[in-house]
Design a protein around this motif. Structure first.
Motif, mmCIF file in Angstrom:
data_model
loop_
_atom_site.group_PDB
_atom_site.id
_atom_site.type_symbol
_atom_site.label_atom_id
_atom_site.label_comp_id
_atom_site.label_asym_id
_atom_site.label_seq_id
_atom_site.Cartn_x
_atom_site.Cartn_y
_atom_site.Cartn_z
ATOM 1 N N LYS A 361 0.964 -8.198 -8.468
ATOM 2 C CA LYS A 361 1.203 -6.767 -8.661
ATOM 3 C C LYS A 361 0.072 -5.946 -8.047
ATOM 4 O O LYS A 361 0.297 -4.902 -7.433
ATOM 5 C CB LYS A 361 1.321 -6.455 -10.160
ATOM 6 C CG LYS A 361 2.604 -6.967 -10.816
ATOM 7 C CD LYS A 361 3.815 -6.212 -10.289
ATOM 8 C CE LYS A 361 5.094 -6.591 -11.017
ATOM 9 N NZ LYS A 361 5.304 -5.889 -12.267
ATOM 10 N N PHE A 362 -1.162 -6.439 -8.209
ATOM 11 C CA PHE A 362 -2.298 -5.755 -7.606
ATOM 12 C C PHE A 362 -2.226 -5.827 -6.084
ATOM 13 O O PHE A 362 -2.456 -4.830 -5.377
ATOM 14 C CB PHE A 362 -3.606 -6.365 -8.103
ATOM 15 C CG PHE A 362 -4.786 -6.052 -7.234
ATOM 16 C CD1 PHE A 362 -5.325 -4.766 -7.221
ATOM 17 C CD2 PHE A 362 -5.349 -7.016 -6.402
ATOM 18 C CE1 PHE A 362 -6.413 -4.459 -6.404
ATOM 19 C CE2 PHE A 362 -6.418 -6.717 -5.583
ATOM 20 C CZ PHE A 362 -6.961 -5.435 -5.585
ATOM 21 N N LEU A 363 -1.931 -7.012 -5.549
ATOM 22 C CA LEU A 363 -1.875 -7.169 -4.096
ATOM 23 C C LEU A 363 -0.772 -6.303 -3.483
ATOM 24 O O LEU A 363 -0.920 -5.769 -2.372
ATOM 25 C CB LEU A 363 -1.654 -8.641 -3.738
ATOM 26 C CG LEU A 363 -2.803 -9.595 -4.135
ATOM 27 C CD1 LEU A 363 -2.418 -11.042 -3.833
ATOM 28 C CD2 LEU A 363 -4.100 -9.218 -3.426
ATOM 29 N N ALA A 364 0.327 -6.175 -4.213
ATOM 30 C CA ALA A 364 1.406 -5.308 -3.734
ATOM 31 C C ALA A 364 0.924 -3.861 -3.666
ATOM 32 O O ALA A 364 1.237 -3.126 -2.722
ATOM 33 C CB ALA A 364 2.614 -5.421 -4.661
ATOM 34 N N LYS A 365 0.158 -3.437 -4.652
ATOM 35 C CA LYS A 365 -0.384 -2.076 -4.646
ATOM 36 C C LYS A 365 -1.400 -1.912 -3.520
ATOM 37 O O LYS A 365 -1.451 -0.869 -2.855
ATOM 38 C CB LYS A 365 -1.031 -1.758 -5.991
ATOM 39 C CG LYS A 365 -1.539 -0.319 -6.078
ATOM 40 C CD LYS A 365 -1.897 0.047 -7.495
ATOM 41 C CE LYS A 365 -2.398 1.497 -7.537
ATOM 42 N NZ LYS A 365 -1.387 2.459 -7.028
ATOM 43 N N LEU A 366 -2.198 -2.969 -3.277
ATOM 44 C CA LEU A 366 -3.147 -2.931 -2.175
ATOM 45 C C LEU A 366 -2.417 -2.780 -0.839
ATOM 46 O O LEU A 366 -2.849 -2.017 0.035
ATOM 47 C CB LEU A 366 -3.980 -4.219 -2.172
ATOM 48 C CG LEU A 366 -5.023 -4.368 -1.067
ATOM 49 C CD1 LEU A 366 -6.140 -3.349 -1.251
ATOM 50 C CD2 LEU A 366 -5.607 -5.789 -1.053
ATOM 51 N N ALA A 367 -1.293 -3.487 -0.691
ATOM 52 C CA ALA A 367 -0.523 -3.412 0.561
ATOM 53 C C ALA A 367 0.066 -2.020 0.785
ATOM 54 O O ALA A 367 0.317 -1.627 1.929
ATOM 55 C CB ALA A 367 0.581 -4.461 0.539
ATOM 56 N N LYS A 374 -5.608 -1.652 6.269
ATOM 57 C CA LYS A 374 -5.132 -2.628 7.263
ATOM 58 C C LYS A 374 -4.699 -3.951 6.648
ATOM 59 O O LYS A 374 -4.522 -4.945 7.349
ATOM 60 C CB LYS A 374 -6.211 -2.920 8.339
ATOM 61 C CG LYS A 374 -6.837 -1.695 8.962
ATOM 62 C CD LYS A 374 -5.813 -0.781 9.624
ATOM 63 C CE LYS A 374 -6.482 0.429 10.258
ATOM 64 N NZ LYS A 374 -5.480 1.397 10.784
ATOM 65 N N MET A 375 -4.530 -3.977 5.346
ATOM 66 C CA MET A 375 -4.165 -5.221 4.671
ATOM 67 C C MET A 375 -2.681 -5.191 4.311
ATOM 68 O O MET A 375 -2.278 -4.819 3.212
ATOM 69 C CB MET A 375 -5.037 -5.447 3.432
ATOM 70 C CG MET A 375 -6.521 -5.623 3.737
ATOM 71 S SD MET A 375 -6.860 -6.899 4.970
ATOM 72 C CE MET A 375 -6.351 -8.358 4.086
ATOM 73 N N THR A 376 -1.864 -5.586 5.260
ATOM 74 C CA THR A 376 -0.420 -5.697 5.042
ATOM 75 C C THR A 376 -0.147 -6.957 4.223
ATOM 76 O O THR A 376 -1.021 -7.810 4.079
ATOM 77 C CB THR A 376 0.298 -5.803 6.391
ATOM 78 O OG1 THR A 376 -0.166 -7.000 7.054
ATOM 79 C CG2 THR A 376 0.004 -4.591 7.273
ATOM 80 N N PRO A 377 1.074 -7.086 3.698
ATOM 81 C CA PRO A 377 1.398 -8.333 2.996
ATOM 82 C C PRO A 377 1.114 -9.566 3.828
ATOM 83 O O PRO A 377 0.641 -10.584 3.312
ATOM 84 C CB PRO A 377 2.878 -8.181 2.672
ATOM 85 C CG PRO A 377 3.069 -6.713 2.539
ATOM 86 C CD PRO A 377 2.167 -6.090 3.567
ATOM 87 N N SER A 378 1.363 -9.485 5.135
ATOM 88 C CA SER A 378 1.098 -10.627 6.003
ATOM 89 C C SER A 378 -0.389 -10.926 6.081
ATOM 90 O O SER A 378 -0.818 -12.088 5.961
ATOM 91 C CB SER A 378 1.646 -10.344 7.409
ATOM 92 O OG SER A 378 1.310 -11.398 8.297
ATOM 93 N N ASN A 379 -1.207 -9.886 6.301
ATOM 94 C CA ASN A 379 -2.653 -10.087 6.398
ATOM 95 C C ASN A 379 -3.234 -10.609 5.085
ATOM 96 O O ASN A 379 -4.117 -11.487 5.076
ATOM 97 C CB ASN A 379 -3.341 -8.781 6.794
ATOM 98 C CG ASN A 379 -3.051 -8.412 8.248
ATOM 99 O OD1 ASN A 379 -2.698 -9.270 9.053
ATOM 100 N ND2 ASN A 379 -3.196 -7.141 8.583
#
Length: 494
Positions: A361-367, A374-379
């Motif tokens: 959930k955090f990473l999704a918010k970061l994306a 510059k941190m897409t889900p892929s990166n």
């Protein structure tokens, strides 16, 4: 007679050897004793090094107090060492009585007394030879002399001296032979001293082992019950159980700090942090401190600590058990892949799933801030994925990560992209903050209402209630918790 002489001479040689080796053994055995030989039991116990160690540990434990695990351990160990000292004192007293004293008696009294008789015999033989020489001389004088009667009387007296001297020699020989034979017959008794030694040592070690085994469960239970243990490198379930948490402390603390200052930081999780700052942050998290304000200015160190925690888990967050199923799901056709990944995700153990949900959930918010950071889900998947899943094979972590990185990206990226679909439920960020600062919340509530028993039951200890408190009042109640106030003031929480 010749055979008897040979046997006695062999016994005499052995007796001398026994005296020498018994003396040397006694000397070395005394040097093994830790107590003062010949001292009374109480004095002996007091002077033992183990007793001094016990006293130092007990005093140290008292100084450190019950709040210190080392202090608690030292008190238990101090008592154990004192009991071991008592066993050692009793053991040494027994060794002294049953082995050392008899060995000393044999080497310093019994054998020397027999050997003294050998010297006495030699003297008596000389006396006999002298008396016989005088008698022989007297008999020669009778033949050549004129006063035959007087010379004969003198010779008779000398003959009596010869007979008496001979009698003494025979008596001494018989006594010496008897003592030698007695020594030889008792060699089995003397040898038993060494059986007694080993039996006493075995008994001492058994009793000492009993003392240690009675203490070990207690001290191990104290060790196991101590919650203040490092989180890094510790299994997820063990850490959560010890700390009474749902989300691992390094994950939750790092996420909270990154939500505050790191969401727009370019290259988060990709740019390496300074080694010294990263080491310091990991150490601070390991001791569960809430004094983390200085790390807000270095989100890359925070991201590095989060990566390190995931990488140092004994088992990856996404588990070894499901590794093959994750890989198989990632190879499905695009239209079936999401469903296949969801099925595997649903098989995760509860703690793993809760923590993965929290992190995703955090990473999704970061994306969502990828235009800036510059941190897409892929990166994100490329730099963080290998720390979430790796194969249970031989080789370094870098080699394992490289071997599976392509598959891991294909697994983690869609989970981040569809975080709400994979995890429609989940705890709010605000409640997670409240959980992290549970002790602060209870303190503030108790302070606001004048004691725990006065807190209204309708007031759950959550940040929503605390936000209703004036921040200046919060600071006056608990001025040391600047980090707490800083997070509670933030408008950037999801």
């Amino acid at each position: 007679a010749e055979t008897r002489k040979i046997v006695l001479s062999e016994i005499e040689r052995r007796m001398e050897l026994v005296r020498v080796v018994s003396h040397n053994t006694h000397k070395k055995m005394v040097s093994c004793l830790q107590g003062h030989i010949g001292a009374e039991a109480e004095k002996r116990h007091k002077k033992l090094p183990l007793t001094a160690l016990s006293q130092a540990m007990t005093e140290g434990g008292s100084q450190l107090g019950e709040d210190s695990l080392i202090g608690k351990m030292m008190e238990v160990c101090g008592d154990a060492e004192n009991r071991l000292a008592s066993e050692l004192m009793q053991h040494e007293l027994q060794i002294e009585k049953d082995v050392l004293d008899p060995l000393s008696q044999l080497a310093e009294v019994e054998i020397p007394n027999i050997l003294k008789q050998r010297k006495q015999l030699a003297k008596l033989v000389l006396d006999y030879d002298s008396a016989r020489a005088r008698w022989l001389q007297a008999t020669k004088s009778i033949i050549s002399g004129t006063n035959t009667q007087a010379l004969t009387a003198k010779a008779d007296l000398l003959k009596e001296e010869v007979d008496e001297a001979m009698n003494k020699v025979e008596l001494c020989k018989d006594q010496l032979a008897a003592d030698m034979y007695s020594f030889f017959s008792k060699e089995g008794d003397y040898a038993h001293y060494f059986v007694t030694l080993l039996e006493a040592q075995a008994d001492y070690h058994r009793k000492s082992l009993t003392v240690l085994e009675s203490v070990l469960p207690t001290i191990q239970a104290q060790q196991d019950s101590w919650t203040e243990k490092p989180a890094f490198g510790t299994g997820l379930d063990e850490h959560l159980k010890r700390s009474g948490r749902e989300i691992a402390l390094p994950i939750e603390a790092c996420v909270m700090m990154l939500l505050e200052t790191g969401m727009k930081e370019e290259g988060l999780f990709r740019i390496a942090a300074g080694a010294s700052k990263l080491k310091k942050l990991k150490a601070a998290l390991d001791c569960s401190t809430s004094q983390l304000e200085e790390f807000y200015s270095d989100p890359h160190a925070v991201a590095g600590a989060l990566k390190s925690y995931l990488r140092e888990l004994p088992e990856p967050l996404m588990t070894f058990q499901l590794y093959d199923e994750w890989i198989q799901a990632s190879r499905q056709d695009p239209d079936k892949r999401l469903q296949a990944l969801w099925v595997v995700c649903d098989k995760l153990p509860k703690n793993n799933k809760n923590n993965l949900r929290y992190l995703v959930k955090f990473l999704a918010k970061l994306a969502q801030e990828s235009e800036l950071n510059k941190m897409t889900p892929s990166n994100i998947s490329i730099v963080l994925g290998p720390n979430l899943l790796w194969a249970k094979t031989e080789g370094s972590l870098a080699e394992m990560a490289a071997a599976t990185s392509v598959h891991v990206v294909a697994i983690v990226e869609p989970i981040i992209q569809h975080a709400d679909w994979f995890f429609p439920e989940g705890r709010s960020w605000v409640s997670s903050i409240a959980a992290y600062f549970q002790s602060d919340l209870i303190y503030l509530l108790c302070s606001a209402f004048g004691g725990f028993e006065n807190i209204p039951k309708t007031c759950a200890p959550n940040s929503c209630f605390l936000k209703s408190l004036r921040m200046d009042a919060v600071q006056s109640l608990h001025p040391g918790k600047k980090l707490f106030n800083k997070i509670m003031k933030s408008q950037k929480l999801p």
